[in-house]
Design a protein around this motif. Sequence first.
Motif, PDB file in Angstrom:
ATOM      1  N   LEU A 181       0.941  -1.148  -0.109  1.00  0.00           N
ATOM      2  CA  LEU A 181      -0.096   0.036  -0.085  1.00  0.00           C
ATOM      3  C   LEU A 181       0.801   1.365   0.007  1.00  0.00           C
ATOM      4  N   ASP A 182       0.389   2.187  -0.578  1.00  0.00           N
ATOM      5  CA  ASP A 182       0.894   3.557  -0.413  1.00  0.00           C
ATOM      6  C   ASP A 182       1.040   4.104   0.980  1.00  0.00           C
ATOM      7  N   ALA A 183       1.411   5.126   1.198  1.00  0.00           N
ATOM      8  CA  ALA A 183       1.575   5.635   2.634  1.00  0.00           C
ATOM      9  C   ALA A 183       0.158   6.126   3.246  1.00  0.00           C
ATOM     10  N   GLY A 184      -0.548   6.548   2.543  1.00  0.00           N
ATOM     11  CA  GLY A 184      -1.806   7.002   2.920  1.00  0.00           C
ATOM     12  C   GLY A 184      -2.934   5.986   3.221  1.00  0.00           C
ATOM     13  N   SER A 185      -2.850   4.682   2.310  1.00  0.00           N
ATOM     14  CA  SER A 185      -3.582   3.746   2.584  1.00  0.00           C
ATOM     15  C   SER A 185      -2.910   2.910   3.623  1.00  0.00           C
ATOM     16  N   GLY A 186      -1.656   2.826   3.722  1.00  0.00           N
ATOM     17  CA  GLY A 186      -1.130   2.173   4.933  1.00  0.00           C
ATOM     18  C   GLY A 186      -1.451   2.910   6.194  1.00  0.00           C
ATOM     19  N   ALA A 187      -1.678   3.988   6.297  1.00  0.00           N
ATOM     20  CA  ALA A 187      -1.981   4.672   7.497  1.00  0.00           C
ATOM     21  C   ALA A 187      -3.472   4.338   7.937  1.00  0.00           C
ATOM     22  N   GLU A 188      -4.139   4.279   6.662  1.00  0.00           N
ATOM     23  CA  GLU A 188      -5.483   3.986   6.981  1.00  0.00           C
ATOM     24  C   GLU A 188      -5.792   2.592   7.642  1.00  0.00           C
ATOM     25  N   VAL A 189      -4.933   1.618   7.054  1.00  0.00           N
ATOM     26  CA  VAL A 189      -5.176   0.188   7.792  1.00  0.00           C
ATOM     27  C   VAL A 189      -4.650   0.152   8.863  1.00  0.00           C
ATOM     28  N   ARG A 190      -3.526   0.923   9.109  1.00  0.00           N
ATOM     29  CA  ARG A 190      -2.757   0.816  10.392  1.00  0.00           C
ATOM     30  C   ARG A 190      -3.872   1.596  11.590  1.00  0.00           C
ATOM     31  N   GLY A 191      -4.540   2.542  11.074  1.00  0.00           N
ATOM     32  CA  GLY A 191      -5.627   3.030  11.916  1.00  0.00           C
ATOM     33  C   GLY A 191      -6.825   2.178  12.310  1.00  0.00           C
ATOM     34  N   LEU A 192      -7.036   1.363  11.370  1.00  0.00           N
ATOM     35  CA  LEU A 192      -8.112   0.398  11.557  1.00  0.00           C
ATOM     36  C   LEU A 192      -7.648  -0.665  12.497  1.00  0.00           C
ATOM     37  N   LEU A 193      -6.542  -1.142  12.244  1.00  0.00           N
ATOM     38  CA  LEU A 193      -6.094  -2.433  13.206  1.00  0.00           C
ATOM     39  C   LEU A 193      -5.691  -1.794  14.529  1.00  0.00           C
ATOM     40  N   GLY A 194      -5.277  -0.490  14.578  1.00  0.00           N
ATOM     41  CA  GLY A 194      -5.242   0.228  16.011  1.00  0.00           C
ATOM     42  C   GLY A 194      -6.825   0.142  16.631  1.00  0.00           C
ATOM     43  N   ALA A 195      -7.651   0.624  15.829  1.00  0.00           N
ATOM     44  CA  ALA A 195      -8.957   0.951  16.330  1.00  0.00           C
ATOM     45  C   ALA A 195      -9.590  -0.575  16.709  1.00  0.00           C
ATOM     46  N   LEU A 196      -9.123  -1.580  16.177  1.00  0.00           N
ATOM     47  CA  LEU A 196      -9.876  -2.841  16.352  1.00  0.00           C
ATOM     48  C   LEU A 196      -9.107  -3.391  17.895  1.00  0.00           C
ATOM     49  N   HIS A 197      -7.809  -3.069  17.733  1.00  0.00           N
ATOM     50  CA  HIS A 197      -7.202  -3.381  18.658  1.00  0.00           C
ATOM     51  C   HIS A 197      -7.731  -2.822  20.385  1.00  0.00           C
ATOM     52  N   GLY A 198      -8.219  -1.569  20.153  1.00  0.00           N
ATOM     53  CA  GLY A 198      -8.855  -0.912  21.167  1.00  0.00           C
ATOM     54  C   GLY A 198     -10.391  -1.491  21.576  1.00  0.00           C
ATOM     55  N   GLN A 199     -10.849  -2.201  20.539  1.00  0.00           N
ATOM     56  CA  GLN A 199     -12.141  -2.794  20.664  1.00  0.00           C
ATOM     57  C   GLN A 199     -11.886  -4.200  21.396  1.00  0.00           C
ATOM     58  N   GLY A 200     -10.351  -4.519  21.794  1.00  0.00           N
ATOM     59  CA  GLY A 200     -10.195  -5.779  22.507  1.00  0.00           C
ATOM     60  C   GLY A 200      -9.800  -6.877  21.616  1.00  0.00           C
ATOM     61  N   GLN A 201      -9.693  -6.479  20.203  1.00  0.00           N
ATOM     62  CA  GLN A 201      -9.283  -7.689  19.369  1.00  0.00           C
ATOM     63  C   GLN A 201      -7.998  -7.956  19.504  1.00  0.00           C
ATOM     64  N   THR A 202      -7.705  -9.238  19.456  1.00  0.00           N
ATOM     65  CA  THR A 202      -6.255  -9.913  19.529  1.00  0.00           C
ATOM     66  C   THR A 202      -5.512 -10.010  18.027  1.00  0.00           C
ATOM     67  N   LEU A 203      -4.513  -9.382  18.053  1.00  0.00           N
ATOM     68  CA  LEU A 203      -3.636  -9.305  16.620  1.00  0.00           C
ATOM     69  C   LEU A 203      -2.520  -9.719  16.498  1.00  0.00           C
ATOM     70  N   VAL A 204      -2.082 -10.392  15.550  1.00  0.00           N
ATOM     71  CA  VAL A 204      -0.793 -10.743  15.304  1.00  0.00           C
ATOM     72  C   VAL A 204      -0.339 -10.096  13.967  1.00  0.00           C
TER      73      VAL A 204
END
Lengths: 425, 224
Positions: free
Chosen positions: B173-196
């Motif tokens: 992904l380009d920088a902008g899209s990468g940031a969006e995905v990072r944001g989504l994963l961070g938000a999921l973590h914030g909702q209690g999702q386990t991520l690797v």
Amino acid sequence: MSAARWAALVAASLRRERAGPWLSALGVAMGVGALVFFVGLGLGLSRVLREEVFPVDARRVEVVPPPVSLGGLLAPAKLDADTVARLSALPGVTAAYRKLVVQVPAACWYDGEFFGHRLRAGFDVYMVGVEPALVRKDVAPGEFSDAGPGEPVPVLASTRLLEIYNKSFAPTRKLPRLGKDMLAGFEFPVQLGRSFMARTEDSVQQVRARVVGFSPAAPLEGVAVPLATAERLHRERGVGTDAFTSVVLVAEDPGAVPAIAEGIREMGLQLDEREKSAAEAAGGAVAVVTAALSLLSLLVCALAAFNIAHASTAAVRAREQEIGVLRAVGATRAAVRALFLGEAAVVGLGGGGLGTAAAVGLARAADLAASRGLPAFPFKPESFFLLPWPLLAGGVLLGAAAAVAGAWIPSRAAAAVDPARTLAG
Amino acid sequence: MISLQQVSKAYREADGRPVPVLERASLEVARGEFLAVMGPSGSGKSTLLQLVGGLDLDFTGELEVAGQRLRGLDDRALSRFRNASIGFVFQSFHLLPHLDARANVALPAHFSGEATAGDAARAEAALSRVGLAGKARRLPAQLSGGERQRVALARALFMAPPLLLCDEPTGNLDAGSGAEVRGLLGALHGQGQTLVVVTHDPAMAAVASRCVRLVGGALVEVRP
């Protein structure tokens, strides 16, 4: 995976690329179409042979004396009244009808109007006496019983003879084609004691014969007359008649015929199987040709299956990542296999349906072409084909079976794809 | 959530020579953690993810994920485990090109044993969650790289799995899209999702709650 979900995945997969699967289906269609067409043709021709050319009733057997007999020492040599009674008493026999070939030479010299045409013709008349009960349903209108001396002799002509006359004789001689109703009541002169082919007797007697119907029991080369008439003619002409020529036995059902045949042989008599043998020979020829063409069609189906195998193998290679994704989201190996087999089955069903429909269309076209292009010939049927629904359903299912068989091994390869390898990187 | 005890894994070269990738690697991941796995290319990061996700059972050692010991599971049980317990996100998205976004998202439902009713609504809800509410009927070819990855993320979340495994989710992904995905994963973590998440991206690792590095086949804690 439920059937609905499986069907949805199969449908989605087939929608992605339509040309490939439908080309494969076309191969199946050619094989199935050829098979249905040729089997339908074979069945149609067999039907004509069975019902028109050699109408054999499976419940009936005709008993004749052996050509060479040791007389009364080992077995009865003749079909006299006592033997007929014993035959009637055989287990499984419901009726026995006697037949007697008239051994008086007879000929017809016709010179006059024949349904609006002038006809001059001479031919020998071969007569067989039959019991009226054997041909009752074929008589209409009129009486099929001995009317006595001086009265017209009621005769039944062969239905096959009428067919041959209408399709072969009448067109070449520019004579009218005749229906059964038209000929009912038609009279023609017969000279008893005269023959065009054998020796004419010293005393020739003029009688008239009256057509009272058409029957498959009448001889192809002559006419059937009442048994009492045959016996009277023999008495009048001094021919000894202490035995009958043959006896027709009617069994309770076709299953009883083998035991009856065995009983007949034990009595030293024989079955007249000339008609049956001719039917079997003609039917066998049709069956052999049909089998050869069907085999060729099956070969085309097999080639179509190989084509599908080839295409499926290529598809498995091309879709390895997709298979990996399916496995990653929870598809079992069996589900992956079912997906590939399902796609092949749909292609096969499509091809089978297309081929079967094409075969039906071609059969109709062939019938139409035959009715317009082929001259009338004896026993020419309205349709040369018999396409019963099991044959049509079988064609569609064969298409599916061929396609599934072709996809069998590739589907196993698809199920064995390692998702870890295809999803790496 | 994940217990990796002395796990070793080796590939074989064409000549049959074994090439070790993981050597007696051990790791514990608790429920709700966001673990970033880093390391050079070829160090075995993706292999680790495939082992944890039940895509590869050819290893030695003990591995338990979401309360399930993976060794010895038959194909049916392993497939059920992947369907219900794991959500995968791949670097190359791996969307099926002939299915629209909604059908791609609902793909795991086909193997869940559940009825079909509600698939579409659930898929659209999952797409809304990743910000693609209006693009449910688009084919993957009609989406940008970042949108495709978000569809893949919605697919991974569709069955509400307890564990999300992401292999270089921003790698293509380009920088902008990468940031969006990072944001989504961070938000999921914030909702209690386990991520690797396996990543080369330091920004992604920065979002994670914990980071390990694969060095010489072993896992080394970088940041608690």
